[in-house]
Design a protein around this motif. Sequence first.
Motif, short mmCIF file in Angstrom:
data_model
loop_
_atom_site.label_atom_id
_atom_site.label_comp_id
_atom_site.label_asym_id
_atom_site.label_seq_id
_atom_site.Cartn_x
_atom_site.Cartn_y
_atom_site.Cartn_z
N PHE A 73 5.26 -23.58 46.06
CA PHE A 73 4.16 -24.40 46.20
C PHE A 73 4.52 -25.92 46.28
N ARG A 74 5.84 -26.33 45.94
CA ARG A 74 5.96 -27.83 45.98
C ARG A 74 4.92 -28.48 45.20
N VAL A 75 4.79 -28.29 43.99
CA VAL A 75 3.77 -28.88 43.38
C VAL A 75 3.86 -30.51 43.19
N SER A 76 5.21 -31.12 43.44
CA SER A 76 5.04 -32.36 43.16
C SER A 76 4.17 -33.07 44.46
N ALA A 77 4.12 -32.33 45.42
CA ALA A 77 3.43 -32.92 46.82
C ALA A 77 1.70 -32.77 46.36
N LEU A 78 1.48 -31.91 45.50
CA LEU A 78 -0.09 -31.69 45.29
C LEU A 78 -0.77 -32.90 44.72
N LEU A 110 -6.43 -24.74 49.75
CA LEU A 110 -5.85 -24.50 51.24
C LEU A 110 -4.49 -25.10 51.24
N TYR A 111 -4.25 -26.20 50.42
CA TYR A 111 -2.84 -26.87 50.78
C TYR A 111 -1.67 -25.83 50.05
N GLU A 112 -1.93 -25.33 48.89
CA GLU A 112 -1.08 -24.30 48.53
C GLU A 112 -0.86 -23.08 49.31
N ALA A 113 -1.99 -22.66 49.84
CA ALA A 113 -1.89 -21.60 50.90
C ALA A 113 -0.95 -21.92 51.97
N GLY A 114 -1.24 -23.14 52.59
CA GLY A 114 -0.19 -23.58 53.66
C GLY A 114 1.21 -23.48 53.15
N MET A 115 1.50 -23.95 51.93
CA MET A 115 2.86 -23.98 51.45
C MET A 115 3.57 -22.49 51.51
N ALA A 116 2.68 -21.67 50.65
CA ALA A 116 3.47 -20.36 50.66
C ALA A 116 3.59 -19.50 51.89
N LEU A 117 2.58 -19.98 52.88
CA LEU A 117 2.63 -19.36 54.18
C LEU A 117 3.65 -19.91 54.94
N ASN A 118 3.88 -21.16 54.96
CA ASN A 118 4.96 -21.92 55.47
C ASN A 118 6.42 -21.08 55.10
N ASP A 119 6.81 -21.09 53.93
CA ASP A 119 7.97 -20.19 53.38
C ASP A 119 8.14 -18.86 54.15
N TRP A 120 6.81 -18.04 53.87
CA TRP A 120 6.68 -16.82 54.54
C TRP A 120 7.38 -16.80 55.92
N ALA A 121 6.51 -17.49 56.79
CA ALA A 121 7.25 -17.77 58.30
C ALA A 121 8.26 -18.33 58.47
N ASP A 122 9.01 -18.92 57.61
CA ASP A 122 10.21 -19.39 57.79
C ASP A 122 11.40 -19.01 56.92
N ARG A 123 11.11 -17.72 56.50
CA ARG A 123 11.99 -16.82 55.64
C ARG A 123 13.26 -16.54 56.22
N GLY A 427 9.44 -39.60 50.76
CA GLY A 427 8.55 -40.85 50.88
C GLY A 427 7.48 -41.01 51.50
N GLY A 428 7.47 -40.15 52.78
CA GLY A 428 6.12 -40.29 53.56
C GLY A 428 5.05 -39.43 52.93
N ILE A 429 5.31 -38.28 52.12
CA ILE A 429 4.52 -37.48 51.74
C ILE A 429 3.90 -38.53 50.35
N ARG A 430 4.67 -39.14 49.58
CA ARG A 430 4.22 -40.01 48.32
C ARG A 430 3.21 -41.02 48.82
N LYS A 465 11.77 -33.44 39.63
CA LYS A 465 12.34 -31.94 39.06
C LYS A 465 12.16 -30.90 40.17
N VAL A 466 10.91 -31.17 41.12
CA VAL A 466 10.68 -30.12 42.31
C VAL A 466 10.59 -30.98 43.21
N SER A 467 11.26 -30.60 44.35
CA SER A 467 11.26 -31.52 45.65
C SER A 467 10.08 -31.28 46.44
N PRO A 468 9.55 -32.33 46.92
CA PRO A 468 8.10 -31.96 47.73
C PRO A 468 8.36 -31.51 49.15
N THR A 469 9.74 -31.49 49.42
CA THR A 469 10.00 -31.03 50.78
C THR A 469 10.51 -29.57 50.90
#
Length: 469
Positions: A73-78, A110-123, A427-430, A465-469
């Motif tokens: 979920f890349r929780v640091s980007a939440l 919706l943001y976390e849904a996109g994160m999970a779907l992103n890793d599923w599509a790019d597995r 850095g762009g996300i933060r 601790k958790v990378s945002p990318t």
Amino acid sequence: MRRLLLSALGALPAALRAAPAGLNGRAVRGGRPAAAPDDGLSGTGGTAPVPDRHRPSPGRGRGDTVRAWTELFRVSALFSVPGDALAGAAAVGRSPGRGTALAIGASLCLYEAGMALNDWADREEDAVDRPHRPIPSGRISPSAALGAAGALTAAGLALAARAGRPALAVATGLAATVWAYDLHLKHTKAGPAAMAAARSLDLLLGATATATAMSTATSYAGTGPGPRATRPMRLGAVPPTGPDNVARAAGPARSPLAALPAALVLGAHTYGVTAVSRHEAQGGSTAVPLAVLATTTALAAAVLATHQRQRPGEPARPGPAATAPGSSYRPDHPHHPAAPSMLDLGAPLPGTYRPGHHPTAPALPDLGAPQPGTYRPGHHPHRPTAPALTPLLLTAFTGAYLRTAGPPLLHAALNPSPPLTQRAVGGGIRAMIPLQAALAARAGAPGSGLAVMALVPLARSLARKVSPT
């Protein structure tokens, strides 16, 4: 002596053949080869480990499972999400309320849904480029990631529906954009534009939910038999102050379309971050980070310039209820002259009280500035007012935005390696957080800007601790 030495060397091979030996020269205890020492560097069969690959453990505990989901979920980007709704609420001239809270909850889902779907599509791609990710490393199954994406999408739409049909319509468009990006548009030329549209819709979701909740509550307060219904007022009754738990009017009410300029600014920044992220696995792009750095500087200048154009001759923030055209009644006036709901019955009898009657207090003589070391109530010569603080906060927020996004982009342009490119993306996300704070301050809500900036230390500490990318 020489003969004795030669005879001893000749007998050494026979002694070695007679002694028990282990596999690959290891000692044998009790007729069985001793276990090989585990140095933590070699894998099965003595092979070198794949860099950054998590070693599979047959008995993973709950802590390992939680960490795998936090990485997915890349929780640091939440922390870059709540500022969208707060900036949208400020853009429509409302203080955060129930609709804003619902918009924040929908955006997070919706943001976390996109994160999970992103890793599923790019597995399959991650199995080669990022084998340490939760799905390729086997810590999370593809079906679990896809199920989480679907459940979070449904939860986000349900929260948006609680804020009203207009908010649900915006959230539906946002969810459709997220799924289209992850499943198809990501690897096309339209990928950055789709991601920018998703972030812009997220800000518009906050604006729409806040404005809809306020208008709905206001209409409810004027109809129906409830305690908020409009009824003939008794003599001396106090007018209702408005419904609870909804956004208050922090200024003149505006349409959700008034948030479109702020949404476009945030979308332009997101476009640049997404364009850089397309090279984070292999690196090698110098022109893209330079172009995004120029765009970042232009966006910061535009935020400051727009605010400076609005300042001359414009009141900072009108009161909660502005004076109606052609009316002399103003609720914020200390003496309430010509109140339309009161009958002029003259001065009350001595010793009696009439609500709304505030006789004119005698004017205090002008005593000038107090002497040094003395105190006079109401005299604050050095206390800055809220309108005076807004430009200072806006400048500080904009500077923090440039400081967060600029140096990593410059480093990635000078050395376009994958680690520096990934750092530029992070850095762009933060940097979205101070940008959201600047947009809120520009709209006249410095308090919302400070609330958004309070998320920066949390995002920074968790990103270690958790990378945002």
